[in-house]
Design a protein around this motif. Structure first.
Motif, short mmCIF file in Angstrom:
data_model
loop_
_atom_site.label_atom_id
_atom_site.label_comp_id
_atom_site.label_asym_id
_atom_site.label_seq_id
_atom_site.Cartn_x
_atom_site.Cartn_y
_atom_site.Cartn_z
N UNK A 234 0.84 -1.19 0.00
CA UNK A 234 0.00 0.00 0.00
C UNK A 234 0.88 1.24 0.00
N UNK A 235 0.39 2.28 -0.64
CA UNK A 235 1.01 3.60 -0.56
C UNK A 235 0.05 4.52 0.18
N UNK A 236 0.60 5.50 0.87
CA UNK A 236 -0.21 6.38 1.73
C UNK A 236 0.07 7.83 1.36
N UNK A 237 -0.97 8.57 1.12
CA UNK A 237 -0.86 10.00 0.82
C UNK A 237 -1.55 10.78 1.93
N UNK A 238 -0.85 11.78 2.45
CA UNK A 238 -1.40 12.68 3.47
C UNK A 238 -1.50 14.07 2.85
N UNK A 239 -2.74 14.55 2.70
CA UNK A 239 -2.95 15.83 2.00
C UNK A 239 -2.30 15.77 0.62
N UNK A 240 -1.33 16.64 0.36
CA UNK A 240 -0.72 16.68 -0.96
C UNK A 240 0.69 16.08 -0.97
N UNK A 241 1.03 15.30 0.07
CA UNK A 241 2.34 14.69 0.13
C UNK A 241 2.21 13.18 0.31
N UNK A 242 3.16 12.45 -0.26
CA UNK A 242 3.18 10.99 -0.12
C UNK A 242 3.96 10.63 1.14
N UNK A 243 3.30 9.97 2.05
CA UNK A 243 3.96 9.55 3.29
C UNK A 243 4.72 8.25 3.08
N UNK A 244 4.12 7.33 2.33
CA UNK A 244 4.75 6.02 2.10
C UNK A 244 4.50 5.61 0.66
N UNK A 245 5.59 5.24 0.01
CA UNK A 245 5.50 4.71 -1.36
C UNK A 245 6.57 3.65 -1.50
N UNK A 246 6.14 2.43 -1.76
CA UNK A 246 7.11 1.33 -1.82
C UNK A 246 7.80 1.15 -0.48
N UNK A 247 9.12 1.24 -0.51
CA UNK A 247 9.89 1.12 0.73
C UNK A 247 10.37 2.49 1.23
N UNK A 248 9.84 3.56 0.62
CA UNK A 248 10.29 4.91 0.96
C UNK A 248 9.27 5.60 1.88
N UNK A 249 9.71 5.95 3.08
CA UNK A 249 8.88 6.69 4.02
C UNK A 249 9.35 8.14 4.06
N UNK A 250 8.46 9.06 3.76
CA UNK A 250 8.78 10.49 3.86
C UNK A 250 8.40 10.95 5.27
N UNK A 251 9.36 10.89 6.17
CA UNK A 251 9.06 11.16 7.58
C UNK A 251 8.86 12.65 7.83
N UNK A 252 7.88 12.94 8.66
CA UNK A 252 7.63 14.31 9.10
C UNK A 252 8.69 14.71 10.12
N UNK A 253 8.96 15.98 10.21
CA UNK A 253 9.93 16.50 11.19
C UNK A 253 9.26 17.60 12.01
N UNK A 254 9.53 17.60 13.31
CA UNK A 254 8.97 18.61 14.20
C UNK A 254 10.10 19.44 14.79
N UNK A 255 9.97 20.74 14.65
CA UNK A 255 10.97 21.67 15.21
C UNK A 255 10.42 22.25 16.51
N UNK A 256 10.97 21.84 17.68
CA UNK A 256 10.41 22.33 18.95
C UNK A 256 10.53 23.84 19.12
N UNK A 257 11.54 24.45 18.53
CA UNK A 257 11.72 25.90 18.73
C UNK A 257 10.69 26.72 17.96
N UNK A 258 10.33 26.26 16.77
CA UNK A 258 9.33 27.00 15.97
C UNK A 258 7.94 26.38 16.07
N UNK A 259 7.90 25.11 16.49
CA UNK A 259 6.60 24.43 16.58
C UNK A 259 6.06 23.98 15.24
N UNK A 260 6.88 24.09 14.19
CA UNK A 260 6.40 23.74 12.85
C UNK A 260 6.66 22.27 12.54
N UNK A 261 5.77 21.71 11.73
CA UNK A 261 5.91 20.33 11.25
C UNK A 261 6.18 20.41 9.75
N UNK A 262 7.24 19.78 9.32
CA UNK A 262 7.63 19.91 7.92
C UNK A 262 7.85 18.54 7.29
#
Length: 478
Positions: free
Chosen positions: A229-257
């Motif tokens: 299975x492949x997984x899409x979150x909004x307009x980004x692919x989270x999982x495709x094949x064996x590739x996971x596009x991991x989210x990153x959280x910046x504690x200083x800015x509070x942003x998730x990228x």
């Protein structure tokens, strides 16, 4: 076809019924396993044997387990996950609003509304006895209490925002962990099914992880022909094949990228607990912090303007009662803290320039009365141009957004109840398809057991026939 083929048919029947019985046992064993889908051994006839020239057509050769079928409906899975994402968002919103209600503590004796009433009531009492040290002390103490209440509320809202930010980091790690686990299961499923083996249990585990993921972020799931299975979150692919596009959280800015640097933002309709947390932190809590700062600023602005126009017992004028213009920085000014005589209960007498030249007449509490009357409405500068243009009633303003908070809290609780009911109904429908019914499994167990016994009897009967053929043929007539 050999003479012993009847035994072979019996053997196939024994193996098929035994496999079906084992599948029933597997179902019973996992009757209470979360995420387990009922399995079924699909029995089918083996390839028939053609008897050339005999005119009898094809002869059956027995039975086999064609495949192990997992009883699950993907449409119901999609519906369940679609509703779960809404439930995740509303649960976070409800919890956040409940915490805000607890912070404001309204209605209550220690709530901000009561403290504002007590502050202006103290000025009312001072107007009756403007020279009284006790009345002046009460005004100062009520001012301190009101400022500290604003400070405390601002601090608690900041703490709540920090807690939500920490929870965002936890959710980001959860998303990444679930995606990695699904990726690993993808590999195992593809490997197993490429060898023509049904990976039913692995698929159950993956579906359970997808259910958990759907409650955190809005997902779109698509399965390829190999079973991954492949997984899409909004307009980004989270999982495709064996590739996971991991989210990153910046504690200083509070942003998730995302790995490409794009920020995960809350859309017009947030879904999932992660977007719910971002919405609660960046919108809900920030909105109430802004309203609290605004109220504190308006009170300080109105009270200071009137207080600076009046005169203290020592004739001092132009003294601010409060310093700071936000909830977190509001406090009683150092001049008032240092000298009660500087509380301007009287109007500035004529000729008092420079300040202190002419003390106010005894018994003049008219300025204190004007300050007390600010409770019922005060002109404040709301657009920052330096000119008061809006009449604000502090208690009404505060009570209106406390009431708004209550309405939003009730809405969130109602939506959580509705979504829980909806997801519960959808899960019940899923269980009706994929859940294990012990009554049905017991029936299947008896059915397969009897079939197994019958197959054994077939082998015995063929054996007796062969015994007659081998041991007794040719004996007659000797």
């Amino acid at each position: 076809m050999s003479t012993f083929f009847g035994i072979e048919i019996g053997r196939r029947a024994l193996m098929a019924q035994q496999r079906a019985l084992e599948t029933t046992s597997h179902n019973v064993a996992n009757a209470n396993t979360k995420g387990y889908s009922r399995q079924e051994a699909v029995l089918a006839t083996t390839t028939p044997y053609s008897y050339p020239g005999m005119g009898a057509g094809q002869l059956g050769t027995g039975v086999e387990v064609q495949r192990m079928r997992r009883l699950r409906e993907s449409f119901l899975d999609a519906q369940f996950r679609n509703e779960s994402k809404a439930l995740g968002r509303w649960e976070v919103r409800r919890d956040t609003l409940e915490k805000l209600e607890a912070i404001l503590n309204e209605p209550g004796d220690d709530g901000l509304s009561k403290l504002m009433d007590r502050f202006f009531a103290a000025w009312q009492e001072l107007a009756k006895n403007p020279e009284g040290e006790a009345a002046r002390s009460v005004v100062r103490q009520e001012g301190i209490a009101l400022a500290e209440a604003f400070n405390h509320l601002a601090g608690q809202l900041n703490d709540l925002s920090a807690d939500l930010s920490t929870s965002v980091g936890v959710r980001v790690n959860e998303v990444n962990s679930l995606a990695r686990q699904i990726r690993d299961l993808n590999a195992q499923i593809v490997k197993a099914e490429s060898g023509n083996m049904a990976a039913n249990d692995l698929r159950d585990r993956r579906d359970l992880l997808l259910d958990e993921l759907a409650k955190v972020v809005p997902i779109q799931v698509e399965e390829d022909r190999y079973g991954a299975v492949s997984i899409v979150v909004r307009d980004h692919t989270l999982l495709s094949g064996q590739q996971v596009s991991e989210l990153a959280f910046n504690p200083s800015t509070g942003k998730v990228t995302w790995p490409d640097g794009a920020e995960l933002t809350v859309g017009e309709h947030p879904y999932g607990s992660l977007e719910g947390l971002l919405e609660a932190r960046d919108s809900v809590v920030e909105d109430y912090k802004a309203q609290l700062d605004e109220l504190a600023g308006y009170i300080a602005q109105a009270v200071n303007a009137q207080h600076e126009a009046g005169a203290g017992l020592d004739g001092s004028t132009g003294v601010s009662f409060f310093t700071g213009s936000a909830a977190g920085s509001l406090k009683v000014s150092d001049e008032i803290m240092g000298d009660l005589r500087k509380i301007a209960a009287a109007q500035n007498p004529a000729g008092n320039s420079p300040p202190g030249t002419v003390p106010p007449p005894p018994g003049d509490g008219s300025n204190a009365l004007l300050i007390a009357q600010l409770k019922n409405g005060a002109w404040v500068d709301t657009d920052g141009d330096g000119t008061p243009e809006t009449n604000v009633i502090f208690s009404d303003k505060y009570n209106s957004w406390v009431a708004d908070l209550g309405v939003k809290g009730q809405e969130a609780s109602r939506m959580v109840d509705n979504q829980e009911l909806l997801t519960s109904q959808l899960d019940s429908r899923r269980q009706a398809v994929s859940g294990v019914s012990l009554d049905e499994e017991m029936t299947n167990m008896v059915r397969f057991q009897q079939a197994y016994n019958a197959a054994a009897r077939v082998i015995t009967a063929v054996d007796e026939m062969l015994d007659t053929l081998i041991s007794r043929t040719g004996i007659a007539g000797r």
